[in-house]
Structure formats: structure tokens, C-alpha cells
Design a protein around this motif. Structure first.
Motif, PDB file in Angstrom:
ATOM      1  N   GLY A 168     -19.423  13.499   1.160  1.00 47.42           N
ATOM      2  CA  GLY A 168     -18.343  13.435   0.181  1.00 47.42           C
ATOM      3  C   GLY A 168     -17.371  12.306   0.459  1.00 47.42           C
ATOM      4  O   GLY A 168     -16.929  11.598  -0.448  1.00 47.42           O
ATOM      5  N   ARG A 169     -17.031  12.115   1.719  1.00 41.84           N
ATOM      6  CA  ARG A 169     -16.111  11.021   2.074  1.00 41.84           C
ATOM      7  C   ARG A 169     -16.742   9.666   1.757  1.00 41.84           C
ATOM      8  O   ARG A 169     -16.064   8.774   1.237  1.00 41.84           O
ATOM      9  N   LYS A 170     -18.023   9.507   2.069  1.00 36.48           N
ATOM     10  CA  LYS A 170     -18.695   8.231   1.771  1.00 36.48           C
ATOM     11  C   LYS A 170     -18.771   7.991   0.268  1.00 36.48           C
ATOM     12  O   LYS A 170     -18.583   6.870  -0.207  1.00 36.48           O
ATOM     13  N   ALA A 171     -19.038   9.037  -0.491  1.00 39.75           N
ATOM     14  CA  ALA A 171     -19.117   8.904  -1.946  1.00 39.75           C
ATOM     15  C   ALA A 171     -17.746   8.590  -2.541  1.00 39.75           C
ATOM     16  O   ALA A 171     -17.609   7.716  -3.406  1.00 39.75           O
ATOM     17  N   MET A 172     -16.723   9.278  -2.073  1.00 35.07           N
ATOM     18  CA  MET A 172     -15.384   9.066  -2.624  1.00 35.07           C
ATOM     19  C   MET A 172     -14.760   7.746  -2.171  1.00 35.07           C
ATOM     20  O   MET A 172     -13.790   7.279  -2.759  1.00 35.07           O
ATOM     21  N   GLN A 173     -15.354   7.117  -1.161  1.00 38.40           N
ATOM     22  CA  GLN A 173     -14.885   5.793  -0.750  1.00 38.40           C
ATOM     23  C   GLN A 173     -15.071   4.788  -1.887  1.00 38.40           C
ATOM     24  O   GLN A 173     -14.284   3.855  -2.031  1.00 38.40           O
ATOM     25  N   ILE A 174     -16.076   5.007  -2.707  1.00 39.15           N
ATOM     26  CA  ILE A 174     -16.305   4.159  -3.883  1.00 39.15           C
ATOM     27  C   ILE A 174     -15.105   4.237  -4.820  1.00 39.15           C
ATOM     28  O   ILE A 174     -14.617   3.220  -5.322  1.00 39.15           O
ATOM     29  N   VAL A 175     -14.611   5.437  -5.051  1.00 39.05           N
ATOM     30  CA  VAL A 175     -13.442   5.647  -5.912  1.00 39.05           C
ATOM     31  C   VAL A 175     -12.211   5.014  -5.274  1.00 39.05           C
ATOM     32  O   VAL A 175     -11.437   4.314  -5.944  1.00 39.05           O
ATOM     33  N   ALA A 176     -12.022   5.243  -3.982  1.00 44.71           N
ATOM     34  CA  ALA A 176     -10.859   4.683  -3.286  1.00 44.71           C
ATOM     35  C   ALA A 176     -10.870   3.158  -3.348  1.00 44.71           C
ATOM     36  O   ALA A 176      -9.834   2.540  -3.620  1.00 44.71           O
ATOM     37  N   ASP A 177     -12.024   2.545  -3.114  1.00 48.12           N
ATOM     38  CA  ASP A 177     -12.121   1.086  -3.149  1.00 48.12           C
ATOM     39  C   ASP A 177     -11.793   0.537  -4.532  1.00 48.12           C
ATOM     40  O   ASP A 177     -11.094  -0.470  -4.657  1.00 48.12           O
ATOM     41  N   ASP A 178     -12.288   1.204  -5.584  1.00 47.46           N
ATOM     42  CA  ASP A 178     -12.002   0.772  -6.952  1.00 47.46           C
ATOM     43  C   ASP A 178     -10.512   0.933  -7.260  1.00 47.46           C
ATOM     44  O   ASP A 178      -9.885   0.049  -7.861  1.00 47.46           O
ATOM     45  N   ALA A 179      -9.913   2.032  -6.838  1.00 48.54           N
ATOM     46  CA  ALA A 179      -8.481   2.260  -7.067  1.00 48.54           C
ATOM     47  C   ALA A 179      -7.649   1.219  -6.323  1.00 48.54           C
ATOM     48  O   ALA A 179      -6.659   0.713  -6.858  1.00 48.54           O
ATOM     49  N   VAL A 180      -8.051   0.870  -5.109  1.00 46.75           N
ATOM     50  CA  VAL A 180      -7.340  -0.154  -4.336  1.00 46.75           C
ATOM     51  C   VAL A 180      -7.406  -1.495  -5.053  1.00 46.75           C
ATOM     52  O   VAL A 180      -6.390  -2.197  -5.175  1.00 46.75           O
ATOM     53  N   ARG A 181      -8.593  -1.864  -5.550  1.00 48.18           N
ATOM     54  CA  ARG A 181      -8.736  -3.143  -6.278  1.00 48.18           C
ATOM     55  C   ARG A 181      -7.795  -3.198  -7.476  1.00 48.18           C
ATOM     56  O   ARG A 181      -7.102  -4.189  -7.692  1.00 48.18           O
ATOM     57  N   THR A 182      -7.770  -2.127  -8.250  1.00 51.01           N
ATOM     58  CA  THR A 182      -6.936  -2.110  -9.448  1.00 51.01           C
ATOM     59  C   THR A 182      -5.456  -2.036  -9.087  1.00 51.01           C
ATOM     60  O   THR A 182      -4.635  -2.749  -9.669  1.00 51.01           O
ATOM     61  N   ALA A 183      -5.100  -1.201  -8.134  1.00 57.24           N
ATOM     62  CA  ALA A 183      -3.689  -1.037  -7.752  1.00 57.24           C
ATOM     63  C   ALA A 183      -3.117  -2.314  -7.147  1.00 57.24           C
ATOM     64  O   ALA A 183      -1.917  -2.577  -7.276  1.00 57.24           O
ATOM     65  N   SER A 184      -3.959  -3.108  -6.521  1.00 56.39           N
ATOM     66  CA  SER A 184      -3.491  -4.365  -5.928  1.00 56.39           C
ATOM     67  C   SER A 184      -2.836  -5.261  -6.962  1.00 56.39           C
ATOM     68  O   SER A 184      -1.897  -5.997  -6.654  1.00 56.39           O
ATOM     69  N   SER A 185      -3.306  -5.185  -8.203  1.00 53.53           N
ATOM     70  CA  SER A 185      -2.740  -6.035  -9.250  1.00 53.53           C
ATOM     71  C   SER A 185      -1.339  -5.576  -9.662  1.00 53.53           C
ATOM     72  O   SER A 185      -0.592  -6.340 -10.266  1.00 53.53           O
ATOM     73  N   PHE A 186      -0.957  -4.339  -9.329  1.00 55.73           N
ATOM     74  CA  PHE A 186       0.370  -3.828  -9.657  1.00 55.73           C
ATOM     75  C   PHE A 186       1.368  -4.036  -8.528  1.00 55.73           C
ATOM     76  O   PHE A 186       2.561  -3.894  -8.731  1.00 55.73           O
TER      77      PHE A 186
ATOM     78  N   ILE B  81     -12.329  17.351  -1.310  1.00 57.81           N
ATOM     79  CA  ILE B  81     -12.214  15.942  -0.952  1.00 57.81           C
ATOM     80  C   ILE B  81     -11.393  15.276  -2.040  1.00 57.81           C
ATOM     81  O   ILE B  81     -11.771  15.310  -3.206  1.00 57.81           O
ATOM     82  N   LYS B  82     -10.259  14.701  -1.644  1.00 55.48           N
ATOM     83  CA  LYS B  82      -9.332  14.109  -2.602  1.00 55.48           C
ATOM     84  C   LYS B  82      -9.133  12.631  -2.307  1.00 55.48           C
ATOM     85  O   LYS B  82      -9.104  12.224  -1.150  1.00 55.48           O
ATOM     86  N   VAL B  83      -8.964  11.869  -3.379  1.00 54.47           N
ATOM     87  CA  VAL B  83      -8.542  10.482  -3.271  1.00 54.47           C
ATOM     88  C   VAL B  83      -7.203  10.405  -3.977  1.00 54.47           C
ATOM     89  O   VAL B  83      -7.069  10.867  -5.107  1.00 54.47           O
ATOM     90  N   GLY B  84      -6.219   9.854  -3.308  1.00 53.51           N
ATOM     91  CA  GLY B  84      -4.902   9.770  -3.919  1.00 53.51           C
ATOM     92  C   GLY B  84      -4.009   8.807  -3.187  1.00 53.51           C
ATOM     93  O   GLY B  84      -4.418   8.124  -2.251  1.00 53.51           O
ATOM     94  N   VAL B  85      -2.766   8.778  -3.618  1.00 54.26           N
ATOM     95  CA  VAL B  85      -1.761   7.923  -3.010  1.00 54.26           C
ATOM     96  C   VAL B  85      -0.967   8.770  -2.024  1.00 54.26           C
ATOM     97  O   VAL B  85      -0.509   9.867  -2.359  1.00 54.26           O
ATOM     98  N   LEU B  86      -0.827   8.265  -0.804  1.00 54.38           N
ATOM     99  CA  LEU B  86      -0.067   8.988   0.217  1.00 54.38           C
ATOM    100  C   LEU B  86       1.337   9.268  -0.295  1.00 54.38           C
ATOM    101  O   LEU B  86       1.934   8.448  -0.982  1.00 54.38           O
ATOM    102  N   GLY B  87       1.844  10.411   0.037  1.00 48.75           N
ATOM    103  CA  GLY B  87       3.165  10.804  -0.417  1.00 48.75           C
ATOM    104  C   GLY B  87       3.108  11.679  -1.644  1.00 48.75           C
ATOM    105  O   GLY B  87       4.080  12.328  -1.995  1.00 48.75           O
TER     106      GLY B  87
END
Length: 149
Positions: free
Chosen positions: A36-54, A82-88
Motif C-alpha cells: 500500500g505504501r509503495k502504491a500510494m507513493q505514486i499519488v504522493a509523487d503526483d501531488a508533490v509535482r502539482t503542489a510545487s507549482s503553488f 493508508i493515507k496521503v495528505g499534507v502534514l498538519g
């Protein structure tokens, strides 16, 4: 065990479910958590790419740097989460900014009455569902094989 109970509704899982029954509960949890962690890393990586532009490079608070994967397991219910999110999280806490934790991410993700939403978390999951499922199944099969040897 409920961590694999929902898998019965997905295609291509019969062989995995049959092999899971050969493992102890702790082995199932470990294999499932790792996959699950390896699979959700795909989501985290995509979210990081998009969030970087903000992110504003002139500030110390970065949305992308605070995207994380968290797991939890309840021995009582057998639920593995297994959650992907923003700390805080989604609520503001005094002192977050000083700790480098972004509190403004939710305004970007959900918008406000004055600004349109620019979601980065939801699309990260929606756009990668097939790849996440495939990675999860591949990693789970590999984890089961390692534990059955």
C-alpha cells in the motif's frame, strides 16, 4: 481480516486472496502495508509535482515538502489505513507556520469564496487509480511470495 475484505470486489484478486490465507495475520498486515505504501507513493509523487507549482519560493513554508504517507492498523477491527495528505491536517494550529507546516494548502485545494479551487490531492488519486491498483497488486504478490518461501 478486514484489510483484505474489500479486495474481493476487485478483479484479479482471487489468486492473491487464496495465497493470503496461507499467511499469519502479522504477515498479511506487513505485506499489505508495504504494498500500500509503495502504491500510494505514486499519488504522493503526483501531488508533490502539482503542489510545487503553488509554493512560493520566497517563503519557508512549502506544501510539496509536507506531503506525506501515513499508515495505521487497528488490531481490534483489523482495519489497515493508508493515507496521503499534507502534514498538519486540514485545520489551523497556532505555531504551524513557525514549524514550516503549511496551513494555506486547504485554501488552494478547496478554494474560498474569493478564489477558485486548484486541487492537487484529489486529482493525484483520481488520475492514477489504475497505476496505484496495479502497483499494489504487484507488490502484494511479491510480498506474499517472499513470506511463503
Amino acid at each position: 481480516m478486514s484489510s483484505n475484505g474489500n479486495l474481493k470486489n476487485l478483479n484479479g484478486t482471487r489468486d492473491v486472496l487464496a495465497r493470503l490465507s496461507e499467511l499469519k495475520e502479522t504477515q498479511i498486515v506487513t505485506a499489505t502495508r508495504t504494498a500500500g505504501r509503495k502504491a500510494m507513493q505514486i499519488v504522493a509523487d503526483d501531488a508533490v509535482r502539482t503542489a510545487s507549482s503553488f509554493d512560493d519560493p520566497d517563503t519557508d513554508v512549502s506544501i510539496a515538502d509536507n506531503i506525506a504517507i501515513r499508515t495505521s492498523y487497528s488490531r481490534v477491527t483489523g482495519d489497515l489505513t493508508i493515507k496521503v495528505g499534507v502534514l498538519g491536517g486540514a485545520r489551523y494550529r497556532r505555531g504551524d507556520k513557525e514549524k514550516g507546516i503549511p496551513s494555506h494548502w486547504r485554501y488552494v485545494e478547496f478554494g474560498t469564496e474569493h478564489t477558485a479551487a486548484q486541487p492537487f490531492m484529489r486529482p493525484a488519486m483520481d488520475n492514477n487509480q489504475q497505476q496505484v491498483f496495479q502497483t499494489f497488486m504487484n507488490e502484494l504478490r511479491a510480498g506474499i511470495s517472499r513470506r511463503l518461501k
